[in-house]
Design a protein around this motif. Sequence first.
Motif, PDB file in Angstrom:
ATOM      1  N   ASN A 122       0.834  -1.203   0.000  1.00 17.02           N
ATOM      2  CA  ASN A 122       0.000   0.000   0.000  1.00 17.02           C
ATOM      3  C   ASN A 122       0.869   1.254   0.000  1.00 17.02           C
ATOM      4  O   ASN A 122       0.548   2.243  -0.673  1.00 17.02           O
ATOM      5  CB  ASN A 122      -0.926  -0.001   1.213  1.00 17.02           C
ATOM      6  CG  ASN A 122      -1.900   1.152   1.194  1.00 17.02           C
ATOM      7  OD1 ASN A 122      -2.642   1.353   0.233  1.00 17.02           O
ATOM      8  ND2 ASN A 122      -1.894   1.946   2.257  1.00 17.02           N
ATOM      9  N   SER A 169       1.987   1.698  -3.511  1.00 15.44           N
ATOM     10  CA  SER A 169       0.923   2.122  -4.434  1.00 15.44           C
ATOM     11  C   SER A 169       0.769   3.634  -4.478  1.00 15.44           C
ATOM     12  O   SER A 169       0.262   4.178  -5.465  1.00 15.44           O
ATOM     13  CB  SER A 169      -0.402   1.482  -4.016  1.00 15.44           C
ATOM     14  OG  SER A 169      -0.959   2.108  -2.862  1.00 15.44           O
ATOM     15  N   ALA A 187       1.660   3.078  -8.527  1.00  8.54           N
ATOM     16  CA  ALA A 187       0.429   2.278  -8.589  1.00  8.54           C
ATOM     17  C   ALA A 187       0.487   1.241  -9.700  1.00  8.54           C
ATOM     18  O   ALA A 187       0.188   0.050  -9.485  1.00  8.54           O
ATOM     19  CB  ALA A 187      -0.775   3.198  -8.770  1.00  8.54           C
ATOM     20  N   MET A 236       2.930  -1.624  -8.925  1.00  9.36           N
ATOM     21  CA  MET A 236       2.435  -2.536  -7.906  1.00  9.36           C
ATOM     22  C   MET A 236       1.354  -3.458  -8.468  1.00  9.36           C
ATOM     23  O   MET A 236       1.351  -4.666  -8.240  1.00  9.36           O
ATOM     24  CB  MET A 236       1.889  -1.770  -6.704  1.00  9.36           C
ATOM     25  CG  MET A 236       1.515  -2.685  -5.542  1.00  9.36           C
ATOM     26  SD  MET A 236       0.234  -2.023  -4.464  1.00  9.36           S
ATOM     27  CE  MET A 236      -1.230  -2.237  -5.468  1.00  9.36           C
ATOM     28  N   LEU A 237       0.414  -2.896  -9.224  1.00 10.80           N
ATOM     29  CA  LEU A 237      -0.671  -3.701  -9.777  1.00 10.80           C
ATOM     30  C   LEU A 237      -0.135  -4.735 -10.764  1.00 10.80           C
ATOM     31  O   LEU A 237      -0.628  -5.870 -10.816  1.00 10.80           O
ATOM     32  CB  LEU A 237      -1.698  -2.792 -10.445  1.00 10.80           C
ATOM     33  CG  LEU A 237      -2.500  -1.889  -9.495  1.00 10.80           C
ATOM     34  CD1 LEU A 237      -3.333  -0.888 -10.301  1.00 10.80           C
ATOM     35  CD2 LEU A 237      -3.385  -2.707  -8.564  1.00 10.80           C
ATOM     36  N   ALA A 286      -4.348  -2.983  -2.162  1.00 14.55           N
ATOM     37  CA  ALA A 286      -4.966  -2.072  -3.140  1.00 14.55           C
ATOM     38  C   ALA A 286      -6.004  -1.155  -2.516  1.00 14.55           C
ATOM     39  O   ALA A 286      -6.686  -0.430  -3.243  1.00 14.55           O
ATOM     40  CB  ALA A 286      -5.603  -2.886  -4.264  1.00 14.55           C
ATOM     41  N   LEU A 304      -5.901   2.517  -3.545  1.00 17.75           N
ATOM     42  CA  LEU A 304      -6.256   2.672  -4.953  1.00 17.75           C
ATOM     43  C   LEU A 304      -7.746   2.436  -5.163  1.00 17.75           C
ATOM     44  O   LEU A 304      -8.378   3.116  -5.978  1.00 17.75           O
ATOM     45  CB  LEU A 304      -5.447   1.699  -5.806  1.00 17.75           C
ATOM     46  CG  LEU A 304      -3.924   1.876  -5.766  1.00 17.75           C
ATOM     47  CD1 LEU A 304      -3.256   0.855  -6.679  1.00 17.75           C
ATOM     48  CD2 LEU A 304      -3.530   3.289  -6.172  1.00 17.75           C
ATOM     49  N   HIS A 362      -9.092   3.890  -8.692  1.00 13.27           N
ATOM     50  CA  HIS A 362      -8.127   3.514  -9.722  1.00 13.27           C
ATOM     51  C   HIS A 362      -8.666   2.305 -10.492  1.00 13.27           C
ATOM     52  O   HIS A 362      -8.881   1.235  -9.901  1.00 13.27           O
ATOM     53  CB  HIS A 362      -6.786   3.170  -9.071  1.00 13.27           C
ATOM     54  CG  HIS A 362      -5.659   3.008 -10.029  1.00 13.27           C
ATOM     55  ND1 HIS A 362      -5.566   1.951 -10.900  1.00 13.27           N
ATOM     56  CD2 HIS A 362      -4.565   3.791 -10.263  1.00 13.27           C
ATOM     57  CE1 HIS A 362      -4.465   2.064 -11.617  1.00 13.27           C
ATOM     58  NE2 HIS A 362      -3.841   3.168 -11.251  1.00 13.27           N
ATOM     59  N   SER A 404      -7.058  -1.248 -10.166  1.00 17.33           N
ATOM     60  CA  SER A 404      -7.192  -1.975  -8.906  1.00 17.33           C
ATOM     61  C   SER A 404      -8.459  -2.817  -8.888  1.00 17.33           C
ATOM     62  O   SER A 404      -8.475  -3.931  -8.359  1.00 17.33           O
ATOM     63  CB  SER A 404      -7.188  -0.988  -7.731  1.00 17.33           C
ATOM     64  OG  SER A 404      -8.288  -0.095  -7.798  1.00 17.33           O
TER      65      SER A 404
END
Length: 360
Positions: free
Chosen positions: A197, A200, A204, A207-208, A229, A232, A237, A240
């Motif tokens: 987190n 992110s 972002a 990470m995703l 997530a 996000l 987002h 996410s």
Amino acid sequence: MVALKEWFDAAFYRGLAEQLARVEPSVDADLFYEQAVCRLEERELKARLRHTAELCRAHLPTDYRQAVAILREVVPCYDGEFRSMFCPEFVGLYGLDDFDFSFEALAYFTPFCSSEFAVRPFLRRDLARGLAFMLKWASDENEHLRRLASEGCRPRLPWSFNLSELVRDPAPIWPILDALKTDPSLYVRKSVANNLNDISKDHAAWMLEKLAGWDLGHEHSAWIARHAARTLIKAGHPGSFALLGFARAPQLALERLELSAPEIALGESLSFSFALRSKKDVVQKLAVDFAVHYVKKAGHTTAKVFKLKELELAPGREVILKKVHKFCDYSTRKHYPGEHAIEVFVNGRSFARASFMLCD
């Protein structure tokens, strides 16, 4: 409620002085106590923690390793207590020039308390060397040490300084997080999710992409991904939602958003309800949130998002959702009169909004 700084009170210092003198007879327990409580009321929590480590430096043998050996004998007296963090604090302050020995000491101390703050000066001194130790910890049988592997390298650990290198580029800590993706300990998984987190907030998409490479059919990995997530998800987002299996572009109608009253007073609750109707011929996985647009002191509004419900909506079906939200002041939020609004989001997309007045 007792202030957290009172963990380090006069009784604690009297007991610590006696414990140190028991292990190391050269320690003058009365002098230690006298110096510990002098102007104690002026120190806040972190200052008291550091002060305790500094006192140990002043009263224990000047040889760093001898001093650590004494602390290793004393720390079991404070097993599981925040107060025992003066032991890793000592290592973080005075052990930077004895890297390997200090990491062994932090590994020993962390099951009694946590070495998450003390390990960070070492990472700032030599990131690659420190992370090599922590990658080994990630496979240790002790859950406290596995948690330290993740928690200590969080880019933005609360109550500590940011690790700027990892804020810029989190790639060096990915092997640690990846090694813990199916950890059986919830204690560890929470730390991994919090680390992700943190990431992110600056990376972002990166990470995703990394989480998409995990087997999210595994319950532990799926739990971590969901909690990693969360920021996000609240921000809407789109990636996410797709990661967690929610419809990327939900096809539905939101109808009959109704508020219980056009005006409420501070301290009262507002109820609202609405209907969601599917417009798609397959089942849609939905995450329904709502935002409250709060009036701030300066007169503008800011939105805070709250979770409402997750559901699967079958083709052509309708569901009615209801929520009661209380408006009262907290230490973290003060309310101001004026026009507020409730806004409903589904999978991060805004579907409806309705206003109401909040009065004093």
